[in-house]
Scaffold this motif. Structure first.
Motif, PDB file in Angstrom:
ATOM      1  N   ARG A  55       0.820  -1.204   0.000  1.00  0.00           N
ATOM      2  CA  ARG A  55       0.000   0.000   0.000  1.00  0.00           C
ATOM      3  C   ARG A  55       0.860   1.264   0.000  1.00  0.00           C
ATOM      4  O   ARG A  55       0.436   2.299  -0.500  1.00  0.00           O
ATOM      5  N   ASN A  56       2.045   1.188   0.600  1.00  0.00           N
ATOM      6  CA  ASN A  56       2.944   2.328   0.649  1.00  0.00           C
ATOM      7  C   ASN A  56       4.392   1.859   0.520  1.00  0.00           C
ATOM      8  O   ASN A  56       4.727   0.749   0.943  1.00  0.00           O
ATOM      9  N   LYS A  57       5.218   2.728  -0.032  1.00  0.00           N
ATOM     10  CA  LYS A  57       6.616   2.377  -0.243  1.00  0.00           C
ATOM     11  C   LYS A  57       7.499   3.563   0.102  1.00  0.00           C
ATOM     12  O   LYS A  57       7.177   4.702  -0.243  1.00  0.00           O
ATOM     13  N   GLY A  58       8.597   3.306   0.780  1.00  0.00           N
ATOM     14  CA  GLY A  58       9.551   4.347   1.109  1.00  0.00           C
ATOM     15  C   GLY A  58      10.603   4.485   0.027  1.00  0.00           C
ATOM     16  O   GLY A  58      10.508   3.895  -1.052  1.00  0.00           O
ATOM     17  N   ASN A  59      11.615   5.282   0.313  1.00  0.00           N
ATOM     18  CA  ASN A  59      12.652   5.577  -0.678  1.00  0.00           C
ATOM     19  C   ASN A  59      13.867   4.674  -0.544  1.00  0.00           C
ATOM     20  O   ASN A  59      14.965   5.128  -0.243  1.00  0.00           O
ATOM     21  N   PHE A  60      13.664   3.427  -0.743  1.00  0.00           N
ATOM     22  CA  PHE A  60      14.761   2.461  -0.715  1.00  0.00           C
ATOM     23  C   PHE A  60      14.921   1.845  -2.093  1.00  0.00           C
ATOM     24  O   PHE A  60      13.960   1.757  -2.856  1.00  0.00           O
ATOM     25  N   PRO A  61      16.155   1.413  -2.421  1.00  0.00           N
ATOM     26  CA  PRO A  61      16.372   0.807  -3.748  1.00  0.00           C
ATOM     27  C   PRO A  61      15.598  -0.494  -3.918  1.00  0.00           C
ATOM     28  O   PRO A  61      15.133  -1.104  -2.955  1.00  0.00           O
ATOM     29  N   GLY A  62      15.502  -0.922  -5.171  1.00  0.00           N
ATOM     30  CA  GLY A  62      14.736  -2.114  -5.505  1.00  0.00           C
ATOM     31  C   GLY A  62      15.289  -3.397  -4.916  1.00  0.00           C
ATOM     32  O   GLY A  62      14.617  -4.435  -4.942  1.00  0.00           O
TER      33      GLY A  62
END
Lengths: 113, 111
Positions: A55-62
């Protein structure tokens, strides 16, 4: 009522390896959030899953990914580990309506060497 | 500038003292304000939360929100050595599921 369970508690991995962490939320809770905690950056949000959907995603690499199962248990995976990934990884369990009341597990301490 | 600022301390007080822990924030859209306590090698534990402005009391703990100053406080009365921990503030916009955390203040209560 059982709390939030995270396994394993401690992990030591080598650079380049991958790792999977597990989180079992409180019974009835449908939201699981993952955080990375380091002394330098504090608690940083990775992602949140609700009813098996991110539902939500932070600013981390894939390299950081996760999933949630139908019983609300969640896993997060980190591929191609880097030294900077060493941290305490915490999951938080919530009902999923507002997530104002979140209950954390004890965390998984990951050390990358 | 981070959205939520919190002095890392450590804050050292004698047993029985009144402790004041504070956070400032820059985003006026924050409506929910939470305080967590984290003991060493443990996950954070939710102490209390407030919605919008005002005070909330729970035993020896009082949370206070001043939205006009973008400033929140947690007061601990009659502090005990068992209160020694890191205290994290967190804030959330209405309709958001994800709080923003402060870096935490380390509190040491010595006997």
């Amino acid at each position: 009522k059982a709390g939030v369970t995270q396994t394993p508690r401690y992990l030591i991995k080598t650079r380049g390896q991958q790792v999977t962490l597990s989180c079992s939320p409180i019974s009835g809770h449908r939201s699981v959030s993952w955080y990375q905690q380091t002394p330098g950056q504090g608690l940083q949000f990775l992602f949140e899953y609700f009813s098996e959907t991110q539902r939500n995603k932070g600013n981390f690499p894939g390299r950081f990914s996760g999933r949630q199962f139908s019983n609300s248990r969640s896993e997060m995976n980190v591929s191609t580990l880097e030294l900077g990934d060493s941290a305490l990884y915490l999951c938080a369990s919530s009902l999923g309506d507002t997530n104002t009341e979140a209950f954390f597990g004890q965390g998984t301490r990951l050390t990358v060497v | 500038q981070k959205e939520v600022e919190q002095d890392p301390g450590p804050l050292s007080v004698p047993e029985g003292a009144i402790v004041s822990l504070n956070c400032t924030y820059s985003n006026s859209a924050f409506q929910y304000f939470m305080w967590y306590r984290q003991y060493s090698r443990k996950g954070p534990e939710l102490l209390m939360y407030t919605y919008s402005s005002g005070n909330k009391e729970d035993g020896r703990f009082t949370a206070q929100v001043d939205k006009s100053s973008k400033y929140i406080s947690l007061f601990i009365r009659d502090s005990q050595p068992s209160d020694s921990a890191t205290y994290l503030c967190a804030m959330k916009k209405g309709g958001s599921y994800i709080p923003t955390f402060g870096r935490g203040t380390s509190l040491i209560v010595h006997p």
